[in-house]
Motif scaffolding. Structure first.
Motif, PDB file in Angstrom:
ATOM      1  N   UNK A  38     -37.197  16.290 -40.444  1.00 54.47           N
ATOM      2  CA  UNK A  38     -36.421  15.228 -39.773  1.00 54.47           C
ATOM      3  C   UNK A  38     -35.498  15.823 -38.706  1.00 54.47           C
ATOM      4  N   UNK A  39     -34.916  16.968 -39.013  1.00 55.98           N
ATOM      5  CA  UNK A  39     -34.074  17.645 -38.001  1.00 55.98           C
ATOM      6  C   UNK A  39     -34.918  17.975 -36.773  1.00 55.98           C
ATOM      7  N   UNK A  40     -36.132  18.502 -36.996  1.00 57.82           N
ATOM      8  CA  UNK A  40     -37.011  18.840 -35.862  1.00 57.82           C
ATOM      9  C   UNK A  40     -37.394  17.583 -35.087  1.00 57.82           C
ATOM     10  N   UNK A  41     -37.697  16.512 -35.838  1.00 58.38           N
ATOM     11  CA  UNK A  41     -38.085  15.255 -35.186  1.00 58.38           C
ATOM     12  C   UNK A  41     -36.989  14.822 -34.200  1.00 58.38           C
ATOM     13  N   UNK A  42     -35.747  14.778 -34.688  1.00 50.20           N
ATOM     14  CA  UNK A  42     -34.671  14.257 -33.837  1.00 50.20           C
ATOM     15  C   UNK A  42     -34.215  15.271 -32.798  1.00 50.20           C
ATOM     16  N   UNK A  43     -34.365  16.561 -33.090  1.00 49.63           N
ATOM     17  CA  UNK A  43     -34.068  17.567 -32.058  1.00 49.63           C
ATOM     18  C   UNK A  43     -35.018  17.412 -30.876  1.00 49.63           C
ATOM     19  N   UNK A  44     -36.257  17.038 -31.174  1.00 50.49           N
ATOM     20  CA  UNK A  44     -37.266  16.943 -30.118  1.00 50.49           C
ATOM     21  C   UNK A  44     -37.368  15.573 -29.502  1.00 50.49           C
ATOM     22  N   UNK A  45     -36.614  14.614 -30.014  1.00 46.75           N
ATOM     23  CA  UNK A  45     -36.754  13.223 -29.574  1.00 46.75           C
ATOM     24  C   UNK A  45     -36.067  13.008 -28.222  1.00 46.75           C
ATOM     25  N   UNK A  46     -36.832  12.587 -27.233  1.00 45.04           N
ATOM     26  CA  UNK A  46     -36.231  12.304 -25.915  1.00 45.04           C
ATOM     27  C   UNK A  46     -36.994  11.161 -25.275  1.00 45.04           C
ATOM     28  N   UNK A  47     -37.235  10.115 -26.078  1.00 40.95           N
ATOM     29  CA  UNK A  47     -38.018   9.000 -25.541  1.00 40.95           C
ATOM     30  C   UNK A  47     -37.213   8.253 -24.485  1.00 40.95           C
ATOM     31  N   UNK A  48     -37.891   7.907 -23.381  1.00 40.57           N
ATOM     32  CA  UNK A  48     -37.194   7.158 -22.338  1.00 40.57           C
ATOM     33  C   UNK A  48     -36.561   5.881 -22.880  1.00 40.57           C
ATOM     34  N   UNK A  49     -37.198   5.263 -23.898  1.00 39.95           N
ATOM     35  CA  UNK A  49     -36.641   3.995 -24.385  1.00 39.95           C
ATOM     36  C   UNK A  49     -35.239   4.214 -24.959  1.00 39.95           C
ATOM     37  N   UNK A  50     -34.922   5.409 -25.398  1.00 39.88           N
ATOM     38  CA  UNK A  50     -33.566   5.677 -25.866  1.00 39.88           C
ATOM     39  C   UNK A  50     -32.663   6.184 -24.746  1.00 39.88           C
ATOM     40  N   UNK A  51     -33.182   7.101 -23.948  1.00 36.72           N
ATOM     41  CA  UNK A  51     -32.316   7.737 -22.944  1.00 36.72           C
ATOM     42  C   UNK A  51     -32.025   6.808 -21.766  1.00 36.72           C
ATOM     43  N   UNK A  52     -33.040   6.108 -21.289  1.00 35.48           N
ATOM     44  CA  UNK A  52     -32.791   5.248 -20.121  1.00 35.48           C
ATOM     45  C   UNK A  52     -31.902   4.068 -20.486  1.00 35.48           C
ATOM     46  N   UNK A  53     -32.017   3.600 -21.720  1.00 32.69           N
ATOM     47  CA  UNK A  53     -31.114   2.518 -22.142  1.00 32.69           C
ATOM     48  C   UNK A  53     -29.681   3.039 -22.237  1.00 32.69           C
ATOM     49  N   UNK A  54     -29.521   4.226 -22.802  1.00 33.26           N
ATOM     50  CA  UNK A  54     -28.176   4.809 -22.932  1.00 33.26           C
ATOM     51  C   UNK A  54     -27.535   5.061 -21.578  1.00 33.26           C
ATOM     52  N   UNK A  55     -28.384   5.419 -20.587  1.00 35.18           N
ATOM     53  CA  UNK A  55     -27.850   5.702 -19.251  1.00 35.18           C
ATOM     54  C   UNK A  55     -27.182   4.471 -18.622  1.00 35.18           C
ATOM     55  N   UNK A  56     -27.486   3.289 -19.139  1.00 31.70           N
ATOM     56  CA  UNK A  56     -26.925   2.054 -18.553  1.00 31.70           C
ATOM     57  C   UNK A  56     -25.394   2.115 -18.553  1.00 31.70           C
ATOM     58  N   UNK A  57     -24.805   2.500 -19.694  1.00 32.40           N
ATOM     59  CA  UNK A  57     -23.333   2.547 -19.751  1.00 32.40           C
ATOM     60  C   UNK A  57     -22.799   3.724 -20.572  1.00 32.40           C
ATOM     61  N   UNK A  58     -23.690   4.658 -20.930  1.00 33.68           N
ATOM     62  CA  UNK A  58     -23.212   5.858 -21.630  1.00 33.68           C
ATOM     63  C   UNK A  58     -23.126   5.715 -23.144  1.00 33.68           C
ATOM     64  N   UNK A  59     -23.586   4.570 -23.682  1.00 30.81           N
ATOM     65  CA  UNK A  59     -23.641   4.408 -25.144  1.00 30.81           C
ATOM     66  C   UNK A  59     -25.094   4.647 -25.569  1.00 30.81           C
ATOM     67  N   UNK A  60     -25.322   5.753 -26.259  1.00 33.26           N
ATOM     68  CA  UNK A  60     -26.699   6.117 -26.610  1.00 33.26           C
ATOM     69  C   UNK A  60     -27.003   5.713 -28.045  1.00 33.26           C
ATOM     70  N   UNK A  61     -27.948   4.784 -28.197  1.00 35.16           N
ATOM     71  CA  UNK A  61     -28.330   4.259 -29.510  1.00 35.16           C
ATOM     72  C   UNK A  61     -29.722   4.734 -29.890  1.00 35.16           C
ATOM     73  N   UNK A  62     -29.928   4.850 -31.191  1.00 32.53           N
ATOM     74  CA  UNK A  62     -31.295   5.002 -31.724  1.00 32.53           C
ATOM     75  C   UNK A  62     -31.496   3.910 -32.757  1.00 32.53           C
TER      76      UNK A  62
END
Ligand SMILES: C[S@@+](CC[C@H](N)C(=O)[O-])C[C@H]1O[C@@H](n2cnc3c(N)ncnc32)[C@H](O)[C@@H]1O
Length: 292
Positions: free
Chosen positions: A25-49
């Protein structure tokens, strides 16, 4: 409070995963960089999963042939995800500036920032992923709130807090990675008597019978083990957590999934969520419980 095992000569060391599964699980989340999470977070700086709730504002999204459609759709998905976090925070009860909250399985820390902005209190986040903890801490630095909002690499089944010192704690879509009895025993230990525990989670519906093929698909996709509604309520009852509110958010999350399925950011798991919510085998639930 117990430290993270720092030495005087080097940067704080990262605790080793306590089981091979936690390493996965640590490896999964260390490697996780899906646009659906990052581009949404870029909207206002609140990053959700986590996922969203509430009605879609179709006027805000605009027509699909609009040049800014994708950008507006991303902003709308993000608004619904922040509405989900707001809904969780609404159920923490009265929180004072001197209180400490725990976000167990904090991800990149979006909910932690929102909690601090709402209550002015300290928020401690726990994640298995060093990348996520670093990300959350650098966001807190950027916002000038690092003295109140702090994430660390730590197994939430062994929290580094003294007994009874936490005013409220939560799992936002992070309880499907652990045994619920172990999890709730640990929340009950760190929570003050009268404190509040809240979870928002997907769970399989005992009325359906057993986990459906869609639920199994979601488990495989995220390497998690979704529990049933019955397991949540039973494990809470066994660990001095008495549900005060149970809300079925399934209908409220469907618009989010329908909108997300139309975006370019699809991850391939959208149909499993839509089908399992529609056939009644899966539910999106908020449970707020009192520590007695
Ligand atoms: C789906 S993400 C949710 C993140 C965050 N709660 C949010 O709403 O954005 C799941 C999180 O659970 C964390 N997690 C899973 N098992 C854990 C454990 N045993 N201890 C601490 N964190 C854990 C992962 O590291 C990840 O941050």
């Amino acid at each position: 409070m117990i430290g993270t095992g720092s030495t005087s000569t080097s940067a704080p060391s990262i605790p080793r995963p306590q089981t091979p599964y936690q390493g996965d699980i640590a490896r999964y989340w260390d490697g996780e960089a899906r646009p659906v999470n990052l581009r949404l977070g870029d909207v206002d700086g609140l990053y959700h999963h986590h996922y969203g709730i509430g009605d879609v504002d179709h006027a805000a999204v605009g027509a699909s042939d609009d040049a800014r459609h994708e950008e507006r759709l991303i902003a709308e998905l993000h608004r619904l995800e922040s509405a989900q976090a707001d809904c969780l925070l609404d159920h923490l009860g009265p929180i004072g500036r001197d209180d400490t909250l725990v976000d167990a399985g904090c991800g990149r820390g979006g909910s932690m920032v929102m909690a601090h902005q709402r209550f002015g209190c300290a928020v401690e986040g726990l994640t298995l992923s060093a990348k996520q903890a670093d990300f959350a801490n650098s966001r807190a630095e950027d916002l000038g709130i690092a003295d109140h909002v702090h994430a660390r690499v730590c197994n939430m089944l062994h929290m580094p807090f003294d007994t009874g010192q936490i005013a409220a704690s939560w799992n936002n879509e992070s309880s499907m990675y652990v045994d619920l009895n172990d999890l709730f025993a640990e929340h009950a230990r760190v929570l003050a008597i009268g404190g509040r525990y809240v979870t928002i989670t997907g769970c399989w519906n005992p009325r359906y019978g057993q986990p459906s093929k869609w639920v199994s698909q979601i488990n495989a996709h995220f390497e998690c083990n979704i529990h049933s509604r019955r397991e949540y309520l039973r494990a809470m009852a066994d660990n001095r957590l008495v549900p005060q509110t149970v809300i079925d958010l399934t209908a409220a999350t469907l618009p989010y999934w329908q909108l997300r399925a139309t975006s370019s950011l699809v991850t391939g798991i959208e149909d499993a969520f839509l089908n399992s919510y529609r056939d009644g085998s899966f539910q999106y639930l908020l449970i707020a419980a009192d520590r007695i």
